[in-house]
Scaffold this active site. Structure first.
Site, PDB file in Angstrom:
ATOM      1  N   HIS A 148      64.450  15.689   1.147  1.00 20.59           N
ATOM      2  CA  HIS A 148      63.925  14.767   2.155  1.00 20.59           C
ATOM      3  C   HIS A 148      63.394  13.531   1.446  1.00 20.59           C
ATOM      4  O   HIS A 148      62.845  13.636   0.353  1.00 20.59           O
ATOM      5  CB  HIS A 148      62.792  15.443   2.948  1.00 20.59           C
ATOM      6  N   ASP A 174      66.164  20.655   9.183  1.00 22.27           N
ATOM      7  CA  ASP A 174      67.535  20.932   9.606  1.00 22.27           C
ATOM      8  C   ASP A 174      68.091  22.246   9.078  1.00 22.27           C
ATOM      9  O   ASP A 174      69.140  22.689   9.521  1.00 22.27           O
ATOM     10  CB  ASP A 174      68.458  19.787   9.155  1.00 22.27           C
TER      11      ASP A 174
HETATM   12  N1  ACO Z   1      71.422  19.077  -2.414  1.00 26.40           N
HETATM   13  C1  ACO Z   1      71.612  18.864  -3.732  1.00 26.40           C
HETATM   14  N2  ACO Z   1      70.983  17.895  -4.427  1.00 26.40           N
HETATM   15  C2  ACO Z   1      70.156  17.102  -3.764  1.00 26.40           C
HETATM   16  C3  ACO Z   1      69.920  17.266  -2.394  1.00 26.40           C
HETATM   17  C4  ACO Z   1      70.585  18.309  -1.710  1.00 26.40           C
HETATM   18  N3  ACO Z   1      70.405  18.512  -0.413  1.00 26.40           N
HETATM   19  N4  ACO Z   1      69.040  16.320  -1.980  1.00 26.40           N
HETATM   20  C5  ACO Z   1      68.746  15.589  -3.051  1.00 26.40           C
HETATM   21  N5  ACO Z   1      69.415  16.050  -4.140  1.00 26.40           N
HETATM   22  C6  ACO Z   1      69.347  15.531  -5.507  1.00 26.40           C
HETATM   23  C7  ACO Z   1      70.242  14.318  -5.677  1.00 26.40           C
HETATM   24  O1  ACO Z   1      71.532  14.688  -6.096  1.00 26.40           O
HETATM   25  C8  ACO Z   1      69.486  13.540  -6.735  1.00 26.40           C
HETATM   26  O2  ACO Z   1      69.751  14.144  -7.986  1.00 26.40           O
HETATM   27  P1  ACO Z   1      69.805  13.263  -9.346  1.00 26.40           P
HETATM   28  O3  ACO Z   1      68.438  12.685  -9.485  1.00 26.40           O
HETATM   29  O4  ACO Z   1      70.149  14.260 -10.385  1.00 26.40           O
HETATM   30  O5  ACO Z   1      70.850  12.221  -9.109  1.00 26.40           O
HETATM   31  C9  ACO Z   1      68.017  13.803  -6.414  1.00 26.40           C
HETATM   32  O6  ACO Z   1      68.016  15.054  -5.716  1.00 26.40           O
HETATM   33  C10 ACO Z   1      67.393  12.742  -5.529  1.00 26.40           C
HETATM   34  O7  ACO Z   1      68.267  12.498  -4.428  1.00 26.40           O
HETATM   35  P2  ACO Z   1      68.190  11.201  -3.494  1.00 26.40           P
HETATM   36  O8  ACO Z   1      69.408  11.146  -2.656  1.00 26.40           O
HETATM   37  O9  ACO Z   1      67.833  10.001  -4.305  1.00 26.40           O
HETATM   38  O10 ACO Z   1      66.940  11.559  -2.639  1.00 26.40           O
HETATM   39  P3  ACO Z   1      66.560  10.916  -1.258  1.00 26.40           P
HETATM   40  O11 ACO Z   1      65.124  11.069  -1.143  1.00 26.40           O
HETATM   41  O12 ACO Z   1      67.104   9.561  -1.076  1.00 26.40           O
HETATM   42  O13 ACO Z   1      67.389  11.881  -0.266  1.00 26.40           O
HETATM   43  C11 ACO Z   1      68.173  13.064   1.559  1.00 26.40           C
HETATM   44  C12 ACO Z   1      66.947  12.443   0.871  1.00 26.40           C
HETATM   45  C13 ACO Z   1      69.172  11.969   1.915  1.00 26.40           C
HETATM   46  C14 ACO Z   1      67.698  13.741   2.832  1.00 26.40           C
HETATM   47  C15 ACO Z   1      68.826  14.104   0.599  1.00 26.40           C
HETATM   48  O14 ACO Z   1      67.885  15.054   0.189  1.00 26.40           O
HETATM   49  C16 ACO Z   1      70.044  14.762   1.218  1.00 26.40           C
HETATM   50  O15 ACO Z   1      71.152  14.202   1.179  1.00 26.40           O
HETATM   51  N6  ACO Z   1      69.867  15.994   1.830  1.00 26.40           N
HETATM   52  C17 ACO Z   1      70.938  16.671   2.505  1.00 26.40           C
HETATM   53  C18 ACO Z   1      71.085  16.134   3.934  1.00 26.40           C
HETATM   54  C19 ACO Z   1      69.970  16.588   4.848  1.00 26.40           C
HETATM   55  O16 ACO Z   1      69.581  17.747   4.854  1.00 26.40           O
HETATM   56  N7  ACO Z   1      69.458  15.633   5.647  1.00 26.40           N
HETATM   57  C20 ACO Z   1      68.419  15.904   6.626  1.00 26.40           C
HETATM   58  C21 ACO Z   1      67.146  15.260   6.231  1.00 26.40           C
HETATM   59  S1  ACO Z   1      65.864  15.660   7.417  1.00 26.40           S
HETATM   60  C22 ACO Z   1      66.147  14.623   8.747  1.00 26.40           C
HETATM   61  O17 ACO Z   1      66.732  13.570   8.672  1.00 26.40           O
HETATM   62  C23 ACO Z   1      65.699  15.120  10.074  1.00 26.40           C
END
Ligand code: ACO
Length: 381
Positions: free
Chosen positions: A263, A317
Site C-alpha cells: 500500500h 483487497d
Molecule cells: N507484490 C510484490 N512486490 C511488491 C508489492 C506486491 N504486491 N507491492 C510492492 N512491492 C514491492 C515493489 O516491487 C518494490 O520493490 P523494489 O523496491 O525492490 O523495487 C517495493 O515493494 C515498493 O513498491 P512501490 O510500487 O514503489 O510501492 P507503492 O507504495 O508505490 O505501491 C501499490 C503501492 C501500488 C499498492 C503496490 O503495493 C501494489 O502494486 N500492490 C498490488 C496491488 C494492490 O493490491 N492494490 C490495492 C491497494 S489498496 C487500494 O487501492 C484499495
C-alpha cells in the site's frame, strides 16, 4: 514553470493539499480513524448509515437523527425509469463502472438543488446520491445477469436492501452484517486518487454530482479499485494451501506483483484487512468451507515472511474479494461496490473542501522548446 531547481512531486506523492477532520491514517502503525473514531470500533459497533452521518456531520447521530437518515435513504433509493432504461440499453460488454459513472452523471439534472453548493443543500444531495448508488449497483448486477430489476424495499436497512435488490430475498444476518461492515471499511480513506479527482472537480465550483462522477472515473483504474478481483483470481488459481508457497515464490521470482499486498500509505498490516479476515473466517465457519481461507492464510504467511521487512502486508483487497465471492457476488461488481461505499467519503470531502475552497491548479515543469519559428503548412517538409 521552468528552471533547473524545480522539484517535481510526481503523482503528488506526500503533498498535503488540505486539512481534514474526516479520516486519519498512520501508515507506519497500521491505524485508521474516521472523524476521531478507530475503524475497529466502527466496524464492531456501528452501521453504514451511522458512519455516513458521522462523515457528513462530523459527529455521531442521536437516535432520532439516525432514524431520520435511514428513512431518508429509503425514500430516495428509487432511480428515474429513464435512467434504468438507459442502463438496460448499454452494450452487453459495457464496463460496470462506465454504467455507474453515466447513471450518476444522468442523475444530476433530476436533482432540484443541483446548482446550490451550500453545505445544507450538498448534505441533502449527498443523502439522495448515497441512496441511489446502492440501487444503481444492484441494478448493474441484475441487468448484467439478464434478470428483472428488483425495486428497493421500504423496510430494509442499506446493506440488507442492497442484498435484497441483488438476490430477491431478505438476506441472513451474517451476510447483511458482512456487507454492512464492508461498506463501513470502504467508506473513507483520506485522499486517494478518486477523492482527489472529486476535489479537483468541486474546486472549480462545479456540482457534487460532477465531483462524484470524477471520483468514480478515477476509481475505475486497476491501480486503485479492482485489486480484490485479481487477488481472488490468484487464490482460485492457487487452489490449496499446499501450493501457496511455491506459487508465491515463483511469481516473485518472475517480478510479478502479488495482488492484495502492499500500500502507498500503509507499511504495516492494513487494519481493514484484519477486520475483513475475521469476517471471512466467520463466513467459512457458517458454510464449513475452509480451503480458500487456509490458502489465503498460507499466502499471507509466505508473503509476510518474504516481504514483511519491506513493509508489504495484506491490504483491504486481499480478503474482500474472497468474502464477496462466498456471498455469491460476481467479481465485476467489486469495484462498483467500492464506489457505492466510497460515495459517502467522496461527498463528505467535497462538502468539507467547499467550506474553504481553493481552486486546485498545480503546475507542470516545461521541458519543450521555445521561440520556434512558425512555418506555413505549405512550406513544411
Ligand atoms: N507484490 C510484490 N512486490 C511488491 C508489492 C506486491 N504486491 N507491492 C510492492 N512491492 C514491492 C515493489 O516491487 C518494490 O520493490 P523494489 O523496491 O525492490 O523495487 C517495493 O515493494 C515498493 O513498491 P512501490 O510500487 O514503489 O510501492 P507503492 O507504495 O508505490 O505501491 C501499490 C503501492 C501500488 C499498492 C503496490 O503495493 C501494489 O502494486 N500492490 C498490488 C496491488 C494492490 O493490491 N492494490 C490495492 C491497494 S489498496 C487500494 O487501492 C484499495
Amino acid at each position: 514553470m521552468s528552471g533547473s531547481d524545480v522539484v517535481i512531486h510526481k503523482g503528488l506523492e506526500n503533498i498535503i493539499i488540505t486539512e481534514t477532520t474526516l479520516s486519519y491514517i498512520d501508515g507506519e502503525k497500521g491505524i485508521l480513524y474516521y472523524a476521531g473514531y478507530p475503524i475497529e470500533d466502527l466496524a464492531k459497533y456501528s452501521t453504514f448509515e451511522e458512519v455516513c452521518f458521522l462523515l457528513w456531520y462530523n459527529r455521531l447521530p442521536k437516535r432520532k437523527e439516525l432514524d431520520d437518515l435511514k428513512k431518508n435513504l429509503i425514500e430516495n433509493a428509487d432511480i428515474p425509469w429513464e435512467i434504468v432504461d438507459f442502463m438496460k440499453k448499454t452494450p452487453k460488454n459495457a464496463h460496470p463502472m462506465d454504467i455507474m459513472k453515466t447513471a450518476v452523471s444522468a442523475l444530476g439534472p433530476y436533482d432540484p438543488e443541483l446548482e446550490d453548493n451550500s453545505k445544507e443543500a450538498n448534505i441533502r444531495k449527498a443523502i439522495r446520491l448515497q441512496a441511489k448508488v446502492g440501487t444503481i449497483t444492484a441494478y448493474i448486477y441484475r441487468i448484467k445477469e439478464g434478470l428483472d430489476i428488483i425495486p428497493p424495499s421500504r423496510r430494509l436497512g442499506y446493506a440488507e436492501n442492497f442484498l435484497y435488490m441483488m438476490f430477491g430475498k431478505e438476506p441472513d444476518k451474517l451476510s447483511s452484517r458482512i456487507i454492512d461492515v464492508a461498506l463501513i471499511l470502504h467508506a473513507e480513506h483520506e485522499l486517494p486518487a478518486s477523492t482527489t479527482a472529486a476535489l479537483t472537480t468541486i474546486s472549480t465550483l462545479s456540482d457534487i454530482y460532477s465531483a462524484i462522477v470524477s471520483g468514480i472515473a478515477a476509481l475505475k483504474g486497476p491501480l486503485h479499485g479492482g485489486a480484490n478481483e485479481k487477488a481472488l483470481e490468484m487464490l482460485k488459481e492457487i487452489k490449496t494451501p499446499e501450493r501457496a508457497e511455491e506459487y508465491i515464490k515463483k511469481a516473485l521470482a518472475e517480478k510479478k506483483r502479488i495482488m492484495g499486498f502492499g500500500h502507498r500509505v500503509y507499511k504495516a498490516y492494513d487494519p481493514r484487512a484484519r477486520i475483513f479476515k475475521e469476517y471471512f473466517r466467520k463466513l467459512c465457519e457458517q458454510k464449513n468451507e475452509w480451503t480458500m481461507y487456509q490458502t489465503a492464510e498460507k499466502v499471507e504467511e509466505v508473503m509476510i515472511n518474504l516481504l514483511g521487512k519491506k513493509g508489504i502486508f495484506p491490504n483491504i483487497d486481499f480478503y474482500s474479494g474472497a468474502v464477496y465471492d462466498m456471498l455469491g457476488i460476481p467479481s465485476y461488481l467489486f469495484t462498483p461496490m467500492f464506489a457505492m461505499a466510497r460515495t459517502s467519503g467522496w461527498t463528505a470531502h467535497v462538502i468539507e473542501y467547499l467550506q474553504d475552497n481553493r481552486l486546485i491548479r498545480p503546475r507542470a515543469h516545461y521541458i519543450g522548446q521555445l521561440d520556434l519559428k512558425y512555418i506555413p503548412i505549405e512550406q513544411r517538409e
